[in-house]
Design a protein around this motif. Structure first.
Motif: not given
Length: 504
Positions: A176-188
């Motif tokens: 969900d984070i990858g879909s809504s916020l993107g790759f960077g926040p997903q890695q965080a």
């Protein structure tokens, strides 16, 4: 939802893409594969023709054939990589075998003696443009750990979205984070949930500053990168001969791409006081797609000895899709113990994107000494700084395209080849030099290669064997951000090719 039926979750990650300059170069650089004879002369065939893989250099080459022909080539690829990282060198060897060329040409002679058009040719050929099978292993005591990767993506990211919500599985939160916020926040999110980083203020959902839980001055790092796949090209070619001195041709090229890259970074040897003593971080990237290009070319026979050739290869337009899977683990006492449920069954599918590789110009000259042999020279020019990711309106692609314009440059390639015939026996040799695509000449070095081959002509058929060797250095980053020191990889490729040709 029970874990035992939760096999795969797929969502679209659209806010920030993971494509970079490496993706562009992967499809812009072509190796000298092809028929055994083509490899034997290191690809110096632009003014010669009469070889199916020569159509990749100059499509007018099909009009040089005097009779119809079918050729098949198989190659054993031997990779030998020495990876040096903080003074430690590791050697990795890898072998793979592929049928890298299959094709045929049909020659139609014009029986009208009053016509200036002597013959026509129609050719179909499959060539392996790139064999992506490769592997290297590096290890050493580095001073920048993978915690820096997660810190780089987390700084400025609000803490609130990095929590797993009540009733939510960690896999669902990750996607969900990858879909809504993107790759960077997903890695965080990965770094936080694995206990590698923590917020400065754990009680503030608006916290945007983070600290590492790993303590070290140096840390032992082991990095494995393994790739496989192919970039293949199917060519449809038409050629014609005008009088006795001019050959013309055109080709349509259809590419098929599959690329898989697996990386594994393991860290141990942290300070005794560090609450973290090991970290494992794995990534699996899969790219697939299609591409199209075309070629135009001419060959002029100025006299019985001298031939000149010129050709243009259009940009290649790739339509691609990337899938990315990740897994991470550590012995951090504050990690979410469910972090292991994020594995290679949990897939991020990025939106389809396009890569346009730059066009290429080729100029060639050959000296043909009747049935005794020949000498050939090819020069090609390709401006890598004109490559680009599309759509250019995408902000992240625009950033990468600016990087391409700054860091890449025009590349010149020189090929020299010769063949000497002793009755039915042919002895061949060649040399190839290709400039680095990088302006700094360090990220990827110049390439040097040579080849030697032998062939025997039975009249209606021919067998050929070629050995070719190429060498190039590359500096490979262990992570996209956060770890500045690369592993220096000295890559040597030894190819052993066997081909069979039948005339009809």
């Amino acid at each position: 939802m029970k874990r035992n039926i939760f096999f795969i979750l797929v969502l679209i990650c659209g806010t920030v893409s993971a494509q970079n300059i490496e993706d562009v170069l992967r499809y812009s650089i072509e190796n000298t594969h092809g028929t055994t004879r083509f490899q034997g002369l290191s690809g110096a065939f632009g003014a010669l023709g009469g070889d199916l893989s020569a159509l990749n250099i100059n499509p007018a080459g099909s009009a040089v054939f005097n009779n119809s022909q079918f050729t098949m080539t198989g190659t054993n690829y031997n990779r030998n990589n020495d990876a040096t990282y903080f003074g430690t060198t590791n050697n990795t060897r890898l072998n793979s075998f592929k049928i890298n060329q299959v094709g045929g040409v049909m020659v139609f002679k014009n029986n009208n003696e009053n016509s200036d058009w002597r013959k026509y040719s129609l050719a179909f050929n499959y060539d392996l443009v790139n064999n992506f099978s490769n592997q290297f292993f590096s290890s050493g005591n580095g001073n920048e750990g993978i915690d820096n990767y997660f810190l780089a993506y987390s700084q400025g990211q609000p803490l609130g979205p990095l929590f797993v919500q009540d009733g939510e599985l960690i896999e669902e939160a990750y996607l969900d984070i990858g879909s809504s916020l993107g790759f960077g926040p997903q890695q965080a999110f990965l770094g936080f949930q694995a206990g590698i980083i923590d917020p400065v203020d754990f009680d503030d959902d608006n916290n945007t500053e983070y600290l590492s839980n790993a303590e070290y001055s140096t840390v032992n790092q082991e990095f494995l990168q393994s790739t496989r796949g192919y970039n293949s090209k199917f060519t449809m070619n038409f050629g014609s001969q005008y009088k006795d001195f001019l050959y013309m041709g055109a080709s349509l090229n259809f590419h098929s791409i599959y690329y898989e890259k697996y990386t594994q970074l393991s860290e141990r040897g942290f300070d005794t006081a560090s609450e973290i003593q090991f970290i494992n971080f794995d990534n699996l990237l899969i790219s697939r797609g299609q591409a199209f290009s075309f070629n135009l070319g001419v060959i002029a026979k100025l006299n019985k000895y001298l031939r000149l050739g010129g050709s243009y290869q259009s940009p290649t337009w790739y339509d691609l899709r990337d899938d990315l899977s990740q897994r991470i683990n550590s012995d951090s006492p504050v990690k979410n113990t469910d972090i292991t449920f994020i594995d290679f069954n949990i897939v991020n599918i990025f939106p389809r994107y396009k890569v346009k590789t730059p066009g290429k110009f080729n100029g060639s000259m050959a000296l043909v000494f009747g049935p005794n042999g020949l000498l050939s020279f090819d020069y090609s020019y390709q401006d890598m700084s004109n490559a680009e990711l599309r759509p250019t309106s995408d902000a992240s692609f625009a950033t990468v395209n600016s990087e391409i314009g700054r860091e890449l440059r025009a590349v010149s390639t020189f090929r020299v080849g010769g063949e000497y015939r002793i009755k039915h026996l042919s002895l061949r040799g060649g040399y190839r030099y290709e400039q680095s695509p990088y302006a700094n000449k360090i990220t990827i070095s110049d390439l040097n290669g040579f080849s030697a081959g032998i062939g025997y002509n039975f009249g209606s058929s021919r067998i050929d064997f070629t050995y070719s060797r190429s060498e190039r250095d590359a500096n490979v980053q262990l992570a996209d951000v956060g770890i500045a020191t690369p592993a220096n990889v000295n890559g040597i490729m030894n190819n052993y090719s066997f081909g069979y040709t039948i005339n009809f």
